[in-house]
Motif scaffolding. Sequence first.
Motif, PDB file in Angstrom:
ATOM      1  N   CYS A 145      -1.703   2.493  -5.192  1.00  0.00           N
ATOM      2  CA  CYS A 145      -0.820   1.669  -4.359  1.00  0.00           C
ATOM      3  C   CYS A 145      -0.012   0.711  -5.248  1.00  0.00           C
ATOM      4  O   CYS A 145      -0.428   0.394  -6.367  1.00  0.00           O
ATOM      5  CB  CYS A 145      -1.621   0.817  -3.385  1.00  0.00           C
TER       6      CYS A 145
ATOM      7  N   CYS B 245      -7.742  -1.167  -0.855  1.00  0.00           N
ATOM      8  CA  CYS B 245      -7.743  -0.501   0.455  1.00  0.00           C
ATOM      9  C   CYS B 245      -8.491   0.831   0.406  1.00  0.00           C
ATOM     10  O   CYS B 245      -8.717   1.464   1.431  1.00  0.00           O
ATOM     11  CB  CYS B 245      -6.317  -0.272   0.944  1.00  0.00           C
TER      12      CYS B 245
ATOM     13  N   HIS C  61       0.812  -1.216   0.000  1.00  0.00           N
ATOM     14  CA  HIS C  61       0.000   0.000   0.000  1.00  0.00           C
ATOM     15  C   HIS C  61       0.846   1.267   0.000  1.00  0.00           C
ATOM     16  O   HIS C  61       0.352   2.347   0.328  1.00  0.00           O
ATOM     17  CB  HIS C  61      -1.012  -0.043   1.153  1.00  0.00           C
TER      18      HIS C  61
END
Length: 325
Positions: A184, A179, A167
């Motif tokens: 990411c 997420c 991430h």
Amino acid sequence: MTRRWTVGVDFGATNVKVGLVSPTGHVAAAQALESRDVGRPGRFVEAVSEAAERLARSVGERPATLRGVGVGVPGPVDVRREVVEFLVNVPGWRRVPLRRWLERRLRCRCAVDNDANLAALGEFAFGAGRGARGLVCLTLGTGVGGGLILDGSLVHGASGSAGEVGHMVIDPRGPRCGCGARGCLEAHVGTAALLRMGRQALREGAGPLRRLTREAGGRLTPAVLSRAARLGDARAQRIWAAFGHWLGIGVANLANLLNPDRVILGGGVAGAWSLFYPSLSGTVRAQALATAARSVRIVRARLGTRAGIVGAAVLIWGAKGGKPA
Ligand SMILES: [Zn+2]
């Protein structure tokens, strides 16, 4: 001699692997339980305990005479490694005091940590990370897991989530990640990203990629993409070059930030190594500071699917460098 053997547990997406680990890091025996059947916390404790008992018996021991039972779980564990906060894609796990429950059931020392951390620990002690001082271990697959070892110790951070390299934002205008953030590393090199690029390539033209996808019953997978690239499919080769580039941006950031001497790449997708490594290493050389780029070796993981089990045993030993006391 008692207390020689350790049981390591790796809670994966499809199965829970329970292995008996010798003091030299060798997995002497292992059992696989269906994750679906043991998903709930209470059932997990019982099924894993029964498997640990069977494995201990097979070498004339019982749980109480083991060195301990270490467990890797696919989700964050609190900083004192007592409570599993939640599991990714497994319902029913919210703030589970897994370590205490296992110790009460098995009456031996138990320890719990995140699975990517344990893969890093396993490689550090017995695999591609041997002899390293600082390493980052990335597990490439559906997600991008990360484990971080600095100055010989696993790094957990303030709340236990250190090492979530998947991430790291490498392009804030890039694709949306699972997420919720944008751009990411995982959104660029996770399986979903590979397949998105693959589907685009399929729309663009014929060639080995289209033929191999058809032969696979119309199912595009990372394995199909790598076979097509090896057969000379230019679009598939470009996808792996793009994969190497984005991964290289991530590795360059890690090299600048942490100055590790080893970066280890594991997981199923790392099997396409020769297809993405030239682009990966070129990007790292171009983007990382010269001193960081010079001192880092990018290598393939060595322990394969055993890394989690071995790392869980090393967690019990609590040894820097993994040698049992
Ligand atoms: Zn993300």
